[in-house]
Write a protein that holds these residues in place. Sequence first.
Motif, PDB file in Angstrom:
ATOM      1  N   GLU A  96       4.637   0.411  -4.365  1.00  0.00           N
ATOM      2  CA  GLU A  96       4.248   0.763  -5.731  1.00  0.00           C
ATOM      3  C   GLU A  96       5.477   0.864  -6.629  1.00  0.00           C
ATOM      4  OE1 GLU A  96       2.088   4.556  -7.623  1.00  0.00           O
ATOM      5  OE2 GLU A  96       0.903   3.548  -6.064  1.00  0.00           O
ATOM      6  N   LYS A  97       6.551   1.401  -6.072  1.00  0.00           N
ATOM      7  CA  LYS A  97       7.801   1.511  -6.834  1.00  0.00           C
ATOM      8  C   LYS A  97       8.386   0.123  -7.124  1.00  0.00           C
ATOM      9  CE  LYS A  97      12.360   3.694  -6.661  1.00  0.00           C
ATOM     10  NZ  LYS A  97      13.292   4.468  -5.847  1.00  0.00           N
TER      11      LYS A  97
ATOM     12  N   LYS B 156       2.333   0.052  -9.994  1.00  0.00           N
ATOM     13  CA  LYS B 156       1.059   0.427  -9.378  1.00  0.00           C
ATOM     14  C   LYS B 156       0.023  -0.698  -9.420  1.00  0.00           C
ATOM     15  CE  LYS B 156      -2.452   4.007  -9.275  1.00  0.00           C
ATOM     16  NZ  LYS B 156      -2.865   5.313  -9.712  1.00  0.00           N
TER      17      LYS B 156
ATOM     18  N   SER C 296       0.809  -1.219   0.000  1.00  0.00           N
ATOM     19  CA  SER C 296       0.000   0.000   0.000  1.00  0.00           C
ATOM     20  C   SER C 296       0.843   1.271   0.000  1.00  0.00           C
ATOM     21  CB  SER C 296      -0.903   0.022   1.250  1.00  0.00           C
ATOM     22  OG  SER C 296      -1.742  -1.103   1.282  1.00  0.00           O
TER      23      SER C 296
ATOM     24  N   ALA D  22       1.119  -3.777  -7.302  1.00  0.00           N
ATOM     25  CA  ALA D  22       1.053  -3.456  -5.873  1.00  0.00           C
ATOM     26  C   ALA D  22      -0.394  -3.556  -5.381  1.00  0.00           C
ATOM     27  CB  ALA D  22       1.621  -2.067  -5.600  1.00  0.00           C
ATOM     28  N   GLU D  23      -1.314  -3.038  -6.162  1.00  0.00           N
ATOM     29  CA  GLU D  23      -2.727  -3.110  -5.787  1.00  0.00           C
ATOM     30  C   GLU D  23      -3.206  -4.562  -5.746  1.00  0.00           C
ATOM     31  OE1 GLU D  23      -6.595  -1.898  -4.751  1.00  0.00           O
ATOM     32  OE2 GLU D  23      -4.665  -0.896  -4.609  1.00  0.00           O
TER      33      GLU D  23
END
Length: 117
Positions: free
Chosen positions: A70-71, A75, A65, A78-79
């Motif tokens: 995310e990096k 994106k 989160s 990661a979600e």
Amino acid sequence: MDKKAILEEVKKLIAAGSVCPEAKKAGEDYLASIGTAEEKKAAEALIKELKEDVTSIDGLIAFASSPDGEKAFGKDTAEAVRKQAEEAKAKGEKICICEACRAAAVLLENQDLLLKL
């Protein structure tokens, strides 16, 4: 669990895409030490490393989160990881769902056997 199953878990750990370099090296060192006077010392080092590395399910959710997650994942991934982790937590999972943490958890659950091989 028997010796063969323990060795397979060490191999799964080493092969996992999510394994950190330190755990991979500890696993490789352990496999290389089998049958030598260094085997128990290598098993102890592997267990110590795994105890430091296994991530909780909450840790995975927080990381996925975060901007760092995310990096690391991108994106969309990661979600997806966050959602999978939340689903796993809802089912009672306590540790990270990645391949490395799953193999590490099995090894830690059987660490007494690992030390006796």
